[in-house]
Design an enzyme around this catalytic site. Sequence first.
Site, PDB file in Angstrom:
ATOM      1  N   GLY A  29       0.829  -1.204   0.000  1.00 18.93           N
ATOM      2  CA  GLY A  29       0.000   0.000   0.000  1.00 18.93           C
ATOM      3  C   GLY A  29       0.861   1.251   0.000  1.00 18.93           C
ATOM      4  N   SER A  30       0.185   2.392  -0.032  1.00 12.31           N
ATOM      5  CA  SER A  30       0.903   3.656  -0.202  1.00 12.31           C
ATOM      6  C   SER A  30       1.656   4.078   1.053  1.00 12.31           C
ATOM      7  CB  SER A  30      -0.085   4.753  -0.612  1.00 12.31           C
ATOM      8  OG  SER A  30      -1.046   4.948   0.418  1.00 12.31           O
ATOM      9  N   ASP A  84       3.213  -2.666   8.142  1.00 13.08           N
ATOM     10  CA  ASP A  84       2.165  -2.582   7.129  1.00 13.08           C
ATOM     11  C   ASP A  84       1.176  -1.474   7.449  1.00 13.08           C
ATOM     12  OD1 ASP A  84       0.207  -5.239   5.460  1.00 13.08           O
ATOM     13  OD2 ASP A  84       0.695  -3.173   4.892  1.00 13.08           O
ATOM     14  N   ASP A  87      -6.553  -0.027   6.719  1.00 15.04           N
ATOM     15  CA  ASP A  87      -7.648   0.853   6.302  1.00 15.04           C
ATOM     16  C   ASP A  87      -8.398   1.412   7.494  1.00 15.04           C
ATOM     17  OD1 ASP A  87      -7.379   0.450   3.431  1.00 15.04           O
ATOM     18  OD2 ASP A  87      -7.819  -1.616   3.959  1.00 15.04           O
ATOM     19  N   GLY A  98      -6.990  -4.538   3.400  1.00 15.79           N
ATOM     20  CA  GLY A  98      -7.403  -5.184   2.170  1.00 15.79           C
ATOM     21  C   GLY A  98      -7.889  -4.259   1.082  1.00 15.79           C
ATOM     22  N   LEU A  99      -7.939  -2.965   1.382  1.00  8.34           N
ATOM     23  CA  LEU A  99      -8.396  -2.057   0.325  1.00  8.34           C
ATOM     24  C   LEU A  99      -7.400  -2.041  -0.845  1.00  8.34           C
ATOM     25  CD1 LEU A  99     -11.101  -0.953   0.761  1.00  8.34           C
ATOM     26  CD2 LEU A  99     -10.155   1.279   1.277  1.00  8.34           C
ATOM     27  N   GLY A 100      -6.168  -2.454  -0.542  1.00  6.35           N
ATOM     28  CA  GLY A 100      -5.186  -2.578  -1.621  1.00  6.35           C
ATOM     29  C   GLY A 100      -5.220  -3.955  -2.259  1.00  6.35           C
ATOM     30  N   GLU A 106      -0.814 -10.699   3.031  1.00 11.34           N
ATOM     31  CA  GLU A 106      -0.466  -9.932   4.234  1.00 11.34           C
ATOM     32  C   GLU A 106      -0.724 -10.759   5.482  1.00 11.34           C
ATOM     33  OE1 GLU A 106      -2.912  -6.509   3.654  1.00 11.34           O
ATOM     34  OE2 GLU A 106      -1.284  -5.331   2.786  1.00 11.34           O
TER      35      GLU A 106
HETATM   36  O1  DER Z   1      -4.452  -3.556   1.260  1.00 12.70           O
HETATM   37  C1  DER Z   1      -3.956  -3.356   2.381  1.00 12.70           C
HETATM   38  O2  DER Z   1      -4.157  -4.094   3.359  1.00 12.70           O
HETATM   39  C2  DER Z   1      -3.130  -2.120   2.583  1.00 12.70           C
HETATM   40  O3  DER Z   1      -2.308  -2.267   3.700  1.00 12.70           O
HETATM   41  C3  DER Z   1      -4.083  -0.958   2.732  1.00 12.70           C
HETATM   42  O4  DER Z   1      -5.148  -1.347   3.480  1.00 12.70           O
HETATM   43  C4  DER Z   1      -3.455   0.275   3.322  1.00 12.70           C
HETATM   44  O5  DER Z   1      -3.085   0.976   2.218  1.00 12.70           O
HETATM   45  P1  DER Z   1      -2.743   2.527   2.270  1.00 12.70           P
HETATM   46  O6  DER Z   1      -1.546   2.634   3.200  1.00 12.70           O
HETATM   47  O7  DER Z   1      -2.418   2.841   0.845  1.00 12.70           O
HETATM   48  O8  DER Z   1      -3.949   3.255   2.785  1.00 12.70           O
END
Ligand code: DER
Length: 226
Positions: A29-30, A84, A87, A98-100, A106
């Site tokens: 993720g970002s 990590d 969200d 999981g939004l990514g 993970e």
């Molecule tokens: O997909 C994921 O689990 C990512 O960790 C995500 O949930 C967080 O991504 P972000 O740092 O771009 O908000």
Amino acid sequence: ADLETLKKEAALRAVDLVQSGMRVGLGTGSTAKYAIEELGRRVQAGELTGIVGVATSEASDTLARQVGLRVEVLDPRALDIAIDGADEVAPNLDLIKGLGGALLREKLTEVQARRLIIIADHTKVVNRLGEKAPLPVEIAAFGFLSTIERLRAQLPGGRLRQPGAQPFLTDNGNYIYDAQLPGAIDPPTLERQLKGTLGVVDTGFFLGMAERAFVASPDGVSELTR
Ligand code: DER
């Protein structure tokens, strides 16, 4: 400071916990991106040696190699630490992730970490899981329409991620159903219910896994522990 600056500040705090010789779970993720980049910088600068990364997605594997990190596949050995994003972060450090789309790798990786360190900006902090984000559920591609019906029966209002001719595919060749969580839910109960649903591979609930979270806000970085 803008959101990206805040996310980077949280990432730096987590990378400070990484010591030479560690096996490190690399999130997706970002926000996790900043941690991977910083790890690479410290290894290139010789500040850290003997670091082995285990990536939680193809994207993070590629990025880690690009910044010069040694990456190995997940094997049964414990990881010293994993870093990590998330969200949603609840007060007890239960998470929605999981939004990514990386939730399965993970979770498979991070359950093996002695320390799971979450990095996030303040927009991720919630009082109760489900307030701001859907609950991503990874489902088998085969028979996915049937699985979605099974899920809709429990959690109406959800939807297949990127519906259409080519729905979103995870690194594992599965689909994601983004479920809308009703008001008061009991995450452990719902997690068991979803995991017991035929066709469900895993959910974005990361319950009782995170040790601490670095949360960056305009007032600075706060450290949440369970
Ligand atoms: O997909 C994921 O689990 C990512 O960790 C995500 O949930 C967080 O991504 P972000 O740092 O771009 O908000």
